[in-house]
Design a protein around this motif. Structure first.
Motif, PDB file in Angstrom:
ATOM      1  N   ILE A  69      37.464 -43.508 -12.626  1.00 11.73           N
ATOM      2  CA  ILE A  69      37.825 -42.271 -11.925  1.00 11.73           C
ATOM      3  C   ILE A  69      36.659 -41.289 -11.960  1.00 11.73           C
ATOM      4  N   VAL A  70      36.022 -41.185 -13.129  1.00 11.72           N
ATOM      5  CA  VAL A  70      34.860 -40.302 -13.247  1.00 11.72           C
ATOM      6  C   VAL A  70      33.741 -40.770 -12.319  1.00 11.72           C
ATOM      7  N   ALA A  71      33.502 -42.098 -12.294  1.00 12.14           N
ATOM      8  CA  ALA A  71      32.449 -42.634 -11.424  1.00 12.14           C
ATOM      9  C   ALA A  71      32.781 -42.408  -9.958  1.00 12.14           C
ATOM     10  N   ALA A  72      34.066 -42.426  -9.626  1.00 13.88           N
ATOM     11  CA  ALA A  72      34.472 -42.264  -8.225  1.00 13.88           C
ATOM     12  C   ALA A  72      34.208 -40.862  -7.705  1.00 13.88           C
TER      13      ALA A  72
ATOM     14  N   THR B  28      31.670 -40.494  -4.967  1.00 13.97           N
ATOM     15  CA  THR B  28      32.101 -40.636  -3.585  1.00 13.97           C
ATOM     16  C   THR B  28      32.552 -39.292  -3.022  1.00 13.97           C
ATOM     17  N   VAL B  29      33.290 -38.541  -3.842  1.00 12.62           N
ATOM     18  CA  VAL B  29      33.742 -37.217  -3.405  1.00 12.62           C
ATOM     19  C   VAL B  29      32.543 -36.312  -3.129  1.00 12.62           C
ATOM     20  N   ASN B  30      31.540 -36.363  -3.993  1.00 12.99           N
ATOM     21  CA  ASN B  30      30.345 -35.527  -3.806  1.00 12.99           C
ATOM     22  C   ASN B  30      29.608 -35.887  -2.529  1.00 12.99           C
TER      23      ASN B  30
ATOM     24  N   GLU C 289      29.944 -33.050   4.833  1.00 14.73           N
ATOM     25  CA  GLU C 289      31.146 -32.487   5.454  1.00 14.73           C
ATOM     26  C   GLU C 289      30.873 -32.020   6.882  1.00 14.73           C
ATOM     27  N   ASP C 290      29.683 -31.478   7.122  1.00 21.35           N
ATOM     28  CA  ASP C 290      29.353 -30.997   8.476  1.00 21.35           C
ATOM     29  C   ASP C 290      29.299 -32.148   9.464  1.00 21.35           C
ATOM     30  N   SER C 291      28.782 -33.308   9.019  1.00 22.81           N
ATOM     31  CA  SER C 291      28.719 -34.473   9.907  1.00 22.81           C
ATOM     32  C   SER C 291      30.117 -34.946  10.270  1.00 22.81           C
TER      33      SER C 291
ATOM     34  N   THR D 114      32.748 -49.350  -7.305  1.00 23.51           N
ATOM     35  CA  THR D 114      32.671 -47.889  -7.321  1.00 23.51           C
ATOM     36  C   THR D 114      31.274 -47.402  -6.974  1.00 23.51           C
ATOM     37  N   LEU D 115      30.264 -48.052  -7.520  1.00 25.27           N
ATOM     38  CA  LEU D 115      28.881 -47.676  -7.224  1.00 25.27           C
ATOM     39  C   LEU D 115      28.552 -47.912  -5.762  1.00 25.27           C
ATOM     40  N   VAL D 116      28.986 -49.052  -5.238  1.00 26.64           N
ATOM     41  CA  VAL D 116      28.694 -49.391  -3.842  1.00 26.64           C
ATOM     42  C   VAL D 116      29.423 -48.448  -2.895  1.00 26.64           C
ATOM     43  N   ASP D 117      30.611 -47.993  -3.270  1.00 22.61           N
ATOM     44  CA  ASP D 117      31.332 -47.034  -2.424  1.00 22.61           C
ATOM     45  C   ASP D 117      30.505 -45.785  -2.178  1.00 22.61           C
TER      46      ASP D 117
END
Length: 445
Positions: free
Chosen positions: A289-292, A295-297, A303-305, A425-428
């Motif tokens: 979850i921490v690693a995920a 993806t959120v970042n 966000e503009d794209s 998770t890393l690849v995501d």
């Protein structure tokens, strides 16, 4: 098997001891052992006490150490001592190696001096080493004997040995010089020298070597037993095929657990509590979850794209899923190849080059599908972005998935720890970076 289990439960519920006694007598040891592992301590001990002495030992040695502890915890006095005393030394050492210190001291104190000394010697080897798994009760031959004399030695000492099919041969200083098979000894002329029957290029290991490596060596060399020696090449015992199977099974079970992002644990699944199962999985899930959050970042950064071309958001699950799956496939293949010795850490660049091309081919195939789907759902520019992203992401994911276990091995980390969920998770996160960079190049957003 389900019907047998239901019948056994009915017998317990009815307190039908004669029926339970018939049940254990009618079923083979491995099935009885499975039921002991499934049952709670009281039921397991009751079933175990209904076995005759010879079958009881066979069934007990079929159990994993945690299940052996469960049974022994309910036994007392003579029954307890009889079981432990009659176990093979290597099985007894594994039982005590995984037991609490108080339990181990209790068991050792109840053993005969010879069995205590033998068990203590095995426990002196590092955990996970061949020394913990080898059988010290072997029949070793001196090379100057004849086949007839060797057969006499086997008859005299074979009853106390775990196996007599593979016979280590030593010189006068007990140093290993090769092996002979019981078949060759029996079928040869009694006056023929053991030296003439000798297999000098037979594989062997030192007692401090890793048990998994030794078991894999047996698998590769197709041998039934592997001589174990000390640093001066003196024979200490044999690693037998049944113990090698157990080592490989335990190693594979651990790898599967780690690849699924769970902590490895021993014992029967059906006898494990809900809390125990949850505890084995929760740590990795929290870490993932921490690693995920990576993806959120990434999504926040672009966000503009997403605001400019909202259709891009439709394909994020498709891209992350494809990349994660490609990375997991490559990681699983590499961990397996490492385990069986098909690749080594020095092959890292070759594996990376191979898997990058495999990922490129997979990405091209998926990209063609993505282009068709995207053209129907949205428009050609977005579809082109998706297709190109699939090609690059799959190639990248396969490369990462294949190289991370090799890098872990080089750093002394269990490759299985670099599990498929961690690679996914890393690849995501990195896949989204690739997606938005390509979107910026193609769509100008």
């Amino acid at each position: 098997m389900a019907a047998d289990t239901d019948t056994l439960d009915d017998l317990f519920d009815a307190h039908d001891l004669p029926g339970l006694e018939r049940w254990v007598a009618d079923h083979p040891p491995h099935e009885v052992a499975d039921e002991l592992a499934r049952a709670d301590g009281v039921r397991a001990a009751l079933l175990f006490r209904l076995l005759d002495k010879d079958r009881a030992l066979t069934v007990f040695e079929e159990l994993d150490p945690p299940d052996q502890h469960k049974v022994l915890a309910e036994l007392r006095g003579e029954a307890f001592r009889d079981v432990v005393e009659e176990m093979d030394p290597d099985d007894r050492a594994r039982l005590l190696g995984e037991a609490p210190a108080k339990f181990a001291r209790q068991v050792l104190a109840g053993l005969s001096p010879r069995k205590r000394s033998m068990t203590a010697a095995l426990l002196g080897y590092p955990d996970g080493s061949v020394g913990r798994y080898m059988s010290p009760e072997t029949v070793a031959l001196r090379q100057r004997r004849t086949a007839g004399e060797a057969l006499g030695v086997v008859r005299e000492r074979g009853a106390d040995a775990e196996t007599v099919y593979t016979l280590p041969v030593t010189d006068d200083q007990r140093r290993f010089v090769g092996v002979v098979s019981l078949r060759d000894v029996v079928l040869s002329d009694p006056d023929r020298s053991v030296t003439e029957l000798l297999k000098e290029d037979y594989p062997l290991v030192e007692a401090t070597d890793q048990a998994e490596d030794a078991a894999r060596l047996m698998q590769e060399a197709n041998v039934l037993a592997l001589p174990v020696v000390d640093s001066e090449n003196r024979v200490l015992g044999l690693l037998t095929i049944d113990d090698a199977f157990e080592v490989i099974e335990a190693a594979d079970t651990e790898d599967i657990a780690r690849q699924a992002a769970a902590a490895p644990w021993s014992g029967h699944y059906m006898s494990a509590s809900v809390v125990q199962l949850a505890r084995s999985r929760v740590v990795w899930l929290l870490l993932l979850i921490v690693a995920a959050t990576l993806t959120v970042n990434v999504l926040q950064f672009f966000e503009d794209s997403l605001t400019a071309v909202t259709a891009l958001a439709l394909f994020i699950p498709l891209l992350t899923g494809a990349g994660g799956n490609a990375g997991s496939q490559a990681a699983t293949a590499t961990v397996r190849a490492l385990a069986v010795g098909e690749v080594r850490t020095r092959d890292l660049l070759r594996v990376a080059w191979r898997e990058s091309r495999v990922g490129l081919l997979l990405g091209a195939a998926l990209g063609a599908v993505g282009l068709m789907i995207g053209s129907v759902l949205v428009d050609v520019p977005v579809a082109t972005t998706v297709a190109l992203s699939l090609v690059v992401i799959c190639s990248w994911a396969a490369t990462v998935g294949a190289t991370m276990p090799l890098l872990a091995k080089r750093l002394g980390i269990d490759p299985a720890v670099i599990s498929a969920p961690l690679v996914t998770t890393l690849v995501d996160a990195t896949g989204l970076l690739i997606y938005f960079v390509i979107a910026h190049a193609v769509l100008g957003v």
